[in-house]
Design a protein around this motif. Structure first.
Motif, short mmCIF file in Angstrom:
data_model
loop_
_atom_site.label_atom_id
_atom_site.label_comp_id
_atom_site.label_asym_id
_atom_site.label_seq_id
_atom_site.Cartn_x
_atom_site.Cartn_y
_atom_site.Cartn_z
N GLU A 20 -5.09 4.77 8.51
CA GLU A 20 -5.47 3.78 7.49
C GLU A 20 -5.94 2.47 8.15
N GLU A 204 0.56 10.76 3.99
CA GLU A 204 -0.77 10.16 3.76
C GLU A 204 -0.75 9.27 2.53
N ALA A 208 -1.26 5.22 2.57
CA ALA A 208 -2.33 4.56 1.80
C ALA A 208 -1.75 3.40 0.99
N ALA A 211 -0.86 0.51 3.39
CA ALA A 211 -2.06 -0.22 3.84
C ALA A 211 -2.55 -1.17 2.75
#
Ligand SMILES: NC(=O)c1ccc[n+]([C@@H]2O[C@H](COP(=O)([O-])OP(=O)(O)OC[C@H]3O[C@@H](n4cnc5c(N)ncnc54)[C@H](OP(=O)(O)O)[C@@H]3O)[C@@H](O)[C@H]2O)c1
Length: 247
Positions: A20, A204, A208, A211
């Protein structure tokens, strides 16, 4: 482009987070312990190929307290001044084993909390002097209320939460953002073999959300978001009822 140091960078959540941050154009310094160097080099090569990212790797052991300052110096020598430090190191050992072995419980606490306090304390002093930067650490909803099945891990994370809270208030005038992330159960090497994880997420998805929280310079973020409400309910169960529950 800004420089980010990721501590524990070969881990499940950190590996996804590296992607990311690299996708956002940041330069990365990936640090993890000796046993994880192969995975770390693999991650670095992947980020260079996929995102043409500038990536450096460093070896570090969270328990080498005497070398924490040296680690930060090395990172800045390699990449230049850091914009952000992201601490993802952590362990979650078997609660029953820890209950029966106070030395092991202390080591667990040193990896999860004391090393974070030492390292992030040094980062805080640097960023405060410079008047900017971001400090991010991964806590856990487990730190919101002690439960019989994992209160030693929870206590480590509770300590980290309060440390980050204090740091956030101290560093606000210096425009340093201090972000605590509280992920729900996530499928990573840490939870491998735990078949009955409640509402599990993939790294993941968690990365995300983290981030985005970094981009927005948030303070405390649960990922996925609904863990905030689950923990709100759990925190408010009266003690007289809570102590009869099996959790
Ligand atoms: N997975 C979850 O369900 C979950 C939920 C809430 C919070 N968290 C927190 O999220 C963070 C990342 O966890 P993860 O799930 O991505 O687990 P992970 O894949 O096991 O990542 C943790 C990383 O920390 C490293 N580490 C452990 N001890 C170290 C030491 N002494 N010095 C340097 N590095 C060390 C690990 O290396 P080794 O593999 O060699 O030990 C590993 O690379 C942790 O703080 C964890 O407590 C995880």
């Amino acid at each position: 482009m800004s420089n980010w140091l990721i501590l524990g960078a070969a881990g499940g959540i950190a590996s996804a987070l590296g992607r990311e941050l690299a996708a956002r154009g940041h330069a990365l310094i990936l640090a993890d312990q000796k046993s994880m160097q192969e995975r770390l080099e693999w991650n670095a090569a992947d980020l260079k190929t996929r995102y043409r990212a500038t990536v450096h790797t460093l070896q570090f052991d969270a328990l080498d307290f005497d070398k924490h300052d040296e680690l930060l110096n090395k990172a800045e020598e390699l990449a230049g001044p850091l914009e952000g430090v992201l601490l993802t190191t952590g362990v979650m050992w078997d609660q029953e084993e820890l209950q029966n072995d106070p030395d092991r419980a202390r080591l667990h606490h040193d990896i999860n909390y004391t090393s974070a306090m030492s390292l992030l304390g040094l980062v805080a002093n640097r960023f405060e002097q410079r008047g900017g930067g971001q400090i991010v650490a991964i806590g856990s909803p487990a730190g919101d209320r002690g439960r019989q099945s994992n209160y030693l891990y929870g206590a480590d994370k509770a300590a980290l939460h309060v440390f980050m809270q204090g740091l956030r208030q101290r560093l606000a005038p210096a425009k340093v953002n201090v972000l605590t992330i509280k992920p729900g159960p996530t499928r990573t090497p840490m939870t491998e073999g735990m078949e009955k994880l409640p509402l599990p997420s993939m790294p993941e998805r968690v990365a995300a959300d983290i981030a985005r929280a970094i981009d927005k310079r948030c303070d405390v973020v649960y990922v996925p978001w609904f863990w905030q409400w689950i923990m709100h309910v759990i925190r408010h169960i009266p003690e007289v009822i809570f102590k009869r529950l099996k959790m």
